[in-house]
Design an enzyme around this catalytic site. Structure first.
Site, PDB file in Angstrom:
ATOM      1  N   HIS A 244       0.664  -1.420  -0.164  1.00  0.00           N
ATOM      2  CA  HIS A 244      -0.276  -0.216   0.309  1.00  0.00           C
ATOM      3  C   HIS A 244       0.772   1.279  -0.025  1.00  0.00           C
ATOM      4  CE1 HIS A 244      -3.413  -2.651   1.866  1.00  0.00           C
ATOM      5  NE2 HIS A 244      -3.626  -2.782   0.150  1.00  0.00           N
ATOM      6  N   ASP A 272      -9.157  -0.210 -11.710  1.00  0.00           N
ATOM      7  CA  ASP A 272      -8.251  -0.829 -10.622  1.00  0.00           C
ATOM      8  C   ASP A 272      -7.178  -1.955 -11.260  1.00  0.00           C
ATOM      9  OD1 ASP A 272      -6.904  -1.814  -8.532  1.00  0.00           O
ATOM     10  OD2 ASP A 272      -7.738  -2.379  -7.758  1.00  0.00           O
ATOM     11  N   HIS A 351      -1.260 -11.779  -0.804  1.00  0.00           N
ATOM     12  CA  HIS A 351      -2.328 -11.506  -0.736  1.00  0.00           C
ATOM     13  C   HIS A 351      -2.857 -12.396  -1.943  1.00  0.00           C
ATOM     14  CE1 HIS A 351      -1.447  -9.806  -4.333  1.00  0.00           C
ATOM     15  NE2 HIS A 351      -0.720  -9.279  -4.938  1.00  0.00           N
ATOM     16  N   HIS A 355     -10.915  -9.418  -5.919  1.00  0.00           N
ATOM     17  CA  HIS A 355     -11.552  -8.639  -4.930  1.00  0.00           C
ATOM     18  C   HIS A 355     -12.811  -8.730  -6.629  1.00  0.00           C
ATOM     19  CE1 HIS A 355     -10.093  -5.070  -5.941  1.00  0.00           C
ATOM     20  NE2 HIS A 355      -9.235  -5.082  -5.473  1.00  0.00           N
ATOM     21  N   TYR A 389       6.920 -10.415  -4.755  1.00  0.00           N
ATOM     22  CA  TYR A 389       7.283  -9.412  -3.706  1.00  0.00           C
ATOM     23  C   TYR A 389       8.816 -10.120  -3.153  1.00  0.00           C
ATOM     24  CZ  TYR A 389       2.967  -7.897  -4.530  1.00  0.00           C
ATOM     25  OH  TYR A 389       1.422  -7.336  -5.335  1.00  0.00           O
ATOM     26  N   GLU A 409      -2.621  -6.286 -12.375  1.00  0.00           N
ATOM     27  CA  GLU A 409      -4.186  -6.614 -12.355  1.00  0.00           C
ATOM     28  C   GLU A 409      -4.050  -6.068 -13.599  1.00  0.00           C
ATOM     29  OE1 GLU A 409      -5.049  -3.667  -8.637  1.00  0.00           O
ATOM     30  OE2 GLU A 409      -6.616  -5.355  -8.947  1.00  0.00           O
TER      31      GLU A 409
HETATM   32  N1  GLY Z   1      -5.441  -1.378  -5.344  1.00  0.00           N
HETATM   33  C1  GLY Z   1      -5.895  -1.909  -4.493  1.00  0.00           C
HETATM   34  C2  GLY Z   1      -5.959  -3.104  -4.772  1.00  0.00           C
HETATM   35  O1  GLY Z   1      -5.531  -3.463  -5.634  1.00  0.00           O
HETATM   36  O2  GLY Z   1      -6.942  -4.126  -4.530  1.00  0.00           O
HETATM   37 MN    MN Z   2      -7.029  -4.806  -6.334  1.00  0.00          MN
HETATM   38 MN    MN Z   3      -5.378  -2.206  -7.155  1.00  0.00          MN
END
Ligand code: GLY
Ligand code: MN
Ligand code: MN
Length: 439
Positions: A244, A272, A351, A355, A389, A409
């Site tokens: 973040h 995103d 992670h 989402h 990472y 992403e």
């Molecule tokens: N930018 C927030 C995420 O990728 O979840």
């Molecule tokens: Mn995201």
């Molecule tokens: Mn993101």
């Protein structure tokens, strides 16, 4: 006013929500509060996503009441009154009459009258749906309205007995995106993709992370989408390993990668996108090796986004490729099965692979139904964002790998056949990225 989502779609959403409510109930949904930044300066206003979903009404100091079966109208809005003097300073106000005309609401009143009017609307309804526990101030206000009714029981008033969180019903509706919602998200994705392309082209040794953020903001603004869906992440070098990171103030160094995770909103719908690219325009052998693993894992995860699969399938598909890649490159010992079972991949990938995406960047909707992962169905929108990472302090790997942080992403929507990627406007293969940066 929205232009991609038509007024009648908001009415349709309210109708669908009321269908799921008990017949003798009322739902009360407040607009977002305004927040002070400093003294008399406010933070830019962003409407509450639930309120936006049900009204498209963009002002603060408003409350929506949904009252199934109410004779004088089921959808009632309380909002600020027209006030020419105030409007001269702070801009146009829709006003209660305008709210009925422009937003298709059945009935509307000045917000200043809410304490006198709303208790009478709650009275006789046995159940109240509202965003329970979301905002302490609003919880208190709801109880204050109920107290007014309780104080009149000896005169025969019927106070409600049940207070139910609105979220379960509403958020399940929000999970399935309509064709118009997908259009808004695709537009946000298109603008954000262009912003990423501009940032890639701007990157060069001697520049700074904030120069790239400026390109993002410029592009969003230039397309009339000034709000970001979340603070932009522009992390060069080892900053790409900070999930973040939003400082965005480090100088760009030759030989480093830059990880940009950024997206704008269109009519409050988020995009995103993450891309990772070399400052110099050319990936080093180590960067290339890790990048190819992340890209292959992203393709595998996108392939797994289809009806018949559940929420966890894309994550498992990505995990398999990422872990296999780490083992092949000598960054992890053992077998893929063991490394997944004992979570040996965790220091490199900590992670989830995505989402839900919608009005909120981390959108609402359950990921599990009971104990089972949610089945993917057409209209569900999600991100696919695997990454690797390698912390600068990871002593378990050869020094040459340390400080590499890569995420890729994209935003996808489940279709009948599989899925549609909304963010293809920015390249992600090494060849395409290097070609774009060489332009
Ligand atoms: N930018 C927030 C995420 O990728 O979840
Ligand atoms: Mn995201
Ligand atoms: Mn993101």
């Amino acid at each position: 006013m929205s232009s991609i989502i038509p007024v009648k779609e908001f009415a349709e959403r309210r109708r669908k929500l009321m269908e799921r409510m008990a017949p003798d109930s009322i739902a009360i949904i407040p607009a977002a509060p305004e927040r002070v930044r400093n003294r008399d300066v406010l933070h830019p206003f962003r409407q509450d996503s639930d309120f936006q979903y049900l009204t498209g009404f963009g002002e603060p100091e408003a409350v929506l009441a949904l009252i199934p079966g109410r004779e004088h109208g089921e959808s009632v809005l309380f909002c600020k009154e027209k006030n020419p003097e105030k409007e001269l300073w702070d801009g146009f106000l829709v006003g209660p009459e305008g709210a009925i005309e422009r937003y298709g609401l059945d009935d509307a009143f000045p917000i200043s009258d809410i304490d006198d009017i709303l208790p009478g609307m709650i009275e006789g309804r046995s159940r109240v749906y509202y965003p329970l526990g979301k905002d302490q101030g609003f919880d208190t206000r709801v109880m204050d309205w109920v107290k007014v009714i309780r104080s009149k029981v000896r005169s025969g008033a019927h106070p409600p007995g049940e207070f139910v969180s609105l979220e379960h019903f509403l958020h399940d509706l929000r999970l399935y995106k309509s064709a118009n919602e997908i259009k808004a998200m695709a537009r946000a994705g298109e603008i954000s993709a262009e912003a990423h392309c501009r940032a890639m082209k701007r990157a060069k040794k001697g520049g700074n992370e904030y120069n790239l953020e400026a390109e993002l903001i410029y592009t969003f603004m230039d397309h009339g989408a000034p709000s970001t869906a979340y603070p932009s992440i522009v992390g060069s070098g080892a900053n790409g390993c900070i999930l973040h990171y939003i400082e965005n103030t480090a100088p760009l160094k030759e030989g480093d990668l830059v990880l940009i995770d950024a997206g704008c909103e269109v009519e409050c719908y988020a995009s995103d996108i993450t891309r990772t690219f070399p400052v110099s325009g050319t990936f080093s052998p180590e960067q290339r090796a890790i990048y190819e693993v992340v890209l292959a894992s992203q393709y595998a995860a996108i392939e797994a986004v289809r009806p018949g699969n559940h929420w966890d399938h894309p994550h498992q598909a990505a995990l398999k490729v990422l872990t296999g890649g780490l083992i092949e490159l000598g960054l992890l010992p053992g077998t893929v099965e063991d490394a997944i079972a004992n979570e040996a991949f965790k220091p490199f990938f900590m992670h989830r692979t995505g989402h839900w995406l919608g009005l909120d960047v981390h959108d609402v909707g359950d990921y599990k139904v009971g104990d089972a992962w949610r089945q993917l169905e057409p209209g569900m929108a999600l991100t696919v964002e695997p990454g690797l990472y390698i912390s600068p302090s990871n002593a378990s790997v050869d020094e040459k790998w340390r400080g590499i942080g890569i995420r890729i992403e994209d935003d996808v929507v489940v279709t009948k056949e599989g899925c549609r990627v909304l963010t293809n406007g920015v390249p992600k293969t090494i060849e395409e990225i290097e070609a774009l940066m060489a332009e």
